[in-house]
Design a protein around this motif. Sequence first.
Motif, PDB file in Angstrom:
ATOM      1  N   UNK A 303       9.135 -10.005 -16.244  1.00  0.00           N
ATOM      2  CA  UNK A 303       9.811  -8.817 -16.475  1.00  0.00           C
ATOM      3  C   UNK A 303       9.487  -7.616 -16.130  1.00  0.00           C
ATOM      4  N   UNK A 304       8.710  -7.531 -14.906  1.00  0.00           N
ATOM      5  CA  UNK A 304       8.094  -6.326 -14.384  1.00  0.00           C
ATOM      6  C   UNK A 304       9.235  -5.167 -14.212  1.00  0.00           C
ATOM      7  N   UNK A 305      10.377  -5.666 -13.196  1.00  0.00           N
ATOM      8  CA  UNK A 305      11.220  -4.421 -12.865  1.00  0.00           C
ATOM      9  C   UNK A 305      11.653  -3.700 -14.348  1.00  0.00           C
ATOM     10  N   UNK A 306      11.894  -4.396 -15.099  1.00  0.00           N
ATOM     11  CA  UNK A 306      12.659  -3.712 -16.444  1.00  0.00           C
ATOM     12  C   UNK A 306      11.384  -2.705 -16.975  1.00  0.00           C
ATOM     13  N   UNK A 307      10.128  -3.053 -16.977  1.00  0.00           N
ATOM     14  CA  UNK A 307       9.025  -2.396 -17.551  1.00  0.00           C
ATOM     15  C   UNK A 307       8.891  -1.097 -16.613  1.00  0.00           C
ATOM     16  N   UNK A 308       8.914  -1.374 -15.201  1.00  0.00           N
ATOM     17  CA  UNK A 308       8.908  -0.316 -14.139  1.00  0.00           C
ATOM     18  C   UNK A 308      10.027   0.658 -14.537  1.00  0.00           C
ATOM     19  N   UNK A 309      11.266   0.258 -14.616  1.00  0.00           N
ATOM     20  CA  UNK A 309      12.556   0.872 -14.838  1.00  0.00           C
ATOM     21  C   UNK A 309      12.382   1.796 -15.972  1.00  0.00           C
ATOM     22  N   UNK A 310      11.934   1.279 -17.279  1.00  0.00           N
ATOM     23  CA  UNK A 310      11.889   1.818 -18.385  1.00  0.00           C
ATOM     24  C   UNK A 310      10.786   3.038 -18.478  1.00  0.00           C
ATOM     25  N   UNK A 311       9.470   2.754 -17.434  1.00  0.00           N
ATOM     26  CA  UNK A 311       8.592   3.645 -17.461  1.00  0.00           C
ATOM     27  C   UNK A 311       9.073   4.854 -16.670  1.00  0.00           C
ATOM     28  N   UNK A 312       9.844   4.803 -15.500  1.00  0.00           N
ATOM     29  CA  UNK A 312      10.475   5.751 -14.813  1.00  0.00           C
ATOM     30  C   UNK A 312      11.367   6.542 -15.633  1.00  0.00           C
ATOM     31  N   UNK A 313      12.396   5.856 -16.353  1.00  0.00           N
ATOM     32  CA  UNK A 313      13.406   6.666 -16.866  1.00  0.00           C
ATOM     33  C   UNK A 313      12.901   7.295 -18.201  1.00  0.00           C
ATOM     34  N   UNK A 314      11.628   7.035 -18.645  1.00  0.00           N
ATOM     35  CA  UNK A 314      11.055   7.684 -19.757  1.00  0.00           C
ATOM     36  C   UNK A 314      10.659   8.988 -19.402  1.00  0.00           C
ATOM     37  N   UNK A 315      10.224   9.168 -18.030  1.00  0.00           N
ATOM     38  CA  UNK A 315       9.942  10.396 -17.342  1.00  0.00           C
ATOM     39  C   UNK A 315      11.079  11.342 -17.534  1.00  0.00           C
ATOM     40  N   UNK A 316      12.263  10.821 -16.929  1.00  0.00           N
ATOM     41  CA  UNK A 316      13.292  11.805 -17.016  1.00  0.00           C
ATOM     42  C   UNK A 316      14.562  10.699 -16.786  1.00  0.00           C
ATOM     43  N   UNK A 317      15.470  11.591 -17.357  1.00  0.00           N
ATOM     44  CA  UNK A 317      16.832  10.650 -17.066  1.00  0.00           C
ATOM     45  C   UNK A 317      18.007  11.203 -15.946  1.00  0.00           C
ATOM     46  N   UNK A 318      17.525  12.352 -15.435  1.00  0.00           N
ATOM     47  CA  UNK A 318      18.039  12.922 -14.047  1.00  0.00           C
ATOM     48  C   UNK A 318      17.727  12.270 -12.939  1.00  0.00           C
ATOM     49  N   UNK A 319      19.116  11.678 -12.464  1.00  0.00           N
ATOM     50  CA  UNK A 319      18.832  10.701 -11.095  1.00  0.00           C
ATOM     51  C   UNK A 319      18.298  11.393  -9.975  1.00  0.00           C
ATOM     52  N   UNK A 320      18.301  12.703  -9.939  1.00  0.00           N
ATOM     53  CA  UNK A 320      17.744  13.341  -8.590  1.00  0.00           C
ATOM     54  C   UNK A 320      16.136  13.301  -9.140  1.00  0.00           C
ATOM     55  N   UNK A 321      15.628  13.502 -10.129  1.00  0.00           N
ATOM     56  CA  UNK A 321      14.243  13.719 -10.401  1.00  0.00           C
ATOM     57  C   UNK A 321      13.750  12.095 -10.149  1.00  0.00           C
ATOM     58  N   UNK A 322      14.444  11.023 -10.735  1.00  0.00           N
ATOM     59  CA  UNK A 322      13.997   9.624 -10.434  1.00  0.00           C
ATOM     60  C   UNK A 322      13.852   9.222  -8.998  1.00  0.00           C
ATOM     61  N   UNK A 323      15.090   9.962  -8.101  1.00  0.00           N
ATOM     62  CA  UNK A 323      15.033   9.407  -6.684  1.00  0.00           C
ATOM     63  C   UNK A 323      13.924  10.205  -6.060  1.00  0.00           C
ATOM     64  N   UNK A 324      13.815  11.358  -6.493  1.00  0.00           N
ATOM     65  CA  UNK A 324      12.452  12.120  -6.038  1.00  0.00           C
ATOM     66  C   UNK A 324      11.221  11.366  -6.320  1.00  0.00           C
ATOM     67  N   UNK A 325      10.849  11.164  -7.301  1.00  0.00           N
ATOM     68  CA  UNK A 325       9.634  10.255  -7.888  1.00  0.00           C
ATOM     69  C   UNK A 325       9.448   8.827  -6.878  1.00  0.00           C
ATOM     70  N   UNK A 326      10.569   8.318  -6.947  1.00  0.00           N
ATOM     71  CA  UNK A 326      10.523   7.014  -6.050  1.00  0.00           C
ATOM     72  C   UNK A 326      10.401   7.296  -4.408  1.00  0.00           C
ATOM     73  N   UNK A 327      10.944   8.455  -4.020  1.00  0.00           N
ATOM     74  CA  UNK A 327      10.701   8.802  -2.612  1.00  0.00           C
ATOM     75  C   UNK A 327       9.295   9.164  -2.458  1.00  0.00           C
TER      76      UNK A 327
END
Length: 434
Positions: A303-327
Motif C-alpha cells: 500500500x505504498x502509493x496510497x501512503x505516499x499520496x496521502x503524505x503529499x496531499x497532506x502538504x497541500x491540496x493545490x495541484x500546482x503545489x503538488x506538481x511542483x513538489x513532484x517535479x
Amino acid sequence: MDVAVLSTLLLFGTFFLLLIIGVPISISIGLSSIVSVTVVMPIDVLLFTGAQRLFSGMNSFALLAVVFFIMSGSIMNNGGIALRLINLAKLIAGRLPGSLAHTNVVGNMLFGSISGSAVASAAAIGSVMSPLQEKEGYNKAFSAAVNIASSPVGILIPPSGVLILYSLVSGGTSVSALFMAGYLPGILMGFAVMIVAYIIAKRNNYTIAEKVSLKEAVRVILQAIPSLMLIVVVIGGIVAGIFTATEGAAIAILYSLVLSLIYRSLTWAHIPKIFKETIVMTGIVLFLVATSSIMSWAMAVTGMPAAISNGLLSISENPNIILLIMMLILLIIGTFMDLTPAVLIFTPIFLPIAGQMGIDPVHFGIMLVFNLAIGSMTPPVGSVLFVGCSVGKVSIEEVIKPLSFFFVALIAALFLVVYIPSISLIIPELLDLL
C-alpha cells in the motif's frame, strides 16, 4: 507505525543505502523491494512470488519494441546517417551567430528523433561537431555543453524507447498519443538550448556560416530525405494504426540497415558490433524492467502509493503545489539515477497522484520524461554528460559552468510543459488520439 509507512521507509532506505555502497541499481531495486515486503509476507512465500514477478515483468510482447529500437539506433550510429543529418542541420541553422553550435543542436534533434537515444546522439553528433567547432575557435567547454544539453531531446521526439517503457509501466497509455505528445516539448527543449547558445555566441562573436547556394541546398536536402523518411514511415504507420510500435521498431531496423548499406557506410563487418551493443543494452534494460516489476508489486502489496499520496496531499491540496513538489523530487532523483530505472520506479508512485489531480497520463508521461532527461546531463550519474565530455575532450569540471546556463533554460522549458498541458496534448487531440 503504519505498515505502508514502514514498508516505504524500508524500501527507499535500503535502496539508497545499497546505491551509496556501490551495489548496481538493478540489484538494489530487487533487494530493497524484497526487504520492504518482509513486513507483510513470510520470506518463503515472498521469494517464490518475487521470482515469478521477475520473469512475468519481462514477459511482454511490447518490450520487443524497446529491443528493436535499441538495435536500429545502433545501426544508425554505425551507418553514416549522422553525417547527412548534420549537413541538413547546417543548412537549417547555418545563418545564426554561432552557427556550428546551432547545427549541433538541430543535428541532435534530427538524429535523436531517428535513433531514440540521447547517448547515441551525443556520441555520433558530438564526435563530428566538436572538431569543427574547435577549428572555428569555439571554446571547447561551450561546444561540449551545447552537445550535452541538446542530446536528450531525442528522448522526447519519437520514436522513443523510454516513452514505450512508460506506456507499459503506466498500465497501457497509448504509445501513439505519447509519441505525438513528445514533438512540441522536444522542439521546445531544443529551442531553449539554442536561445542560450545564441546569447553566448553573440557575446563571444562566434562565426556565422557562409551562405549556401541553392544547388548545394537541394543536394543536402535530397541526401537527407531517405534518413528522414524513417520517421514518416515508422511514426506514420504507428499513428495510422497500420502496425504496432513493436512492428514499427522492426521496420526501423530493416529500413536503417538497407539505407546504411546503400550509403556504403556500413559493412557486414559492423554487424557483430551492432549485435553486441544491442545485446548488452537489451540485457541492462530488461533486467531493470524485471527488478522494477518486483518493486511495483511490493508497492501494491504494502500500500505504498496510497501512503505516499496521502503524505503529499497532506502538504497541500493545490495541484500546482503538488506538481511542483513532484517535479523537484524528480529533478533531484535524476541527478543520481539513470532515466530508465527512474521511469520504472517513479511512474507507479506519482502517476496515481497525478490521476487524482485530473492530470492526463499522456501529459504526465511527457513531463516525467522531460524532467528525467534533464537529469541525464547532470553529475554525478549523467550518462550523456560523460559521453559528451569524452567526445568533446573536456573534463566534467570544465563543462559544468557553461552547462549550468543551459540547465536553467531547460528547467524553464520544463515548467512551461508542466503548467501548460496543451503543449503536450494539442497534437494528440488534433489527431483524435486522446
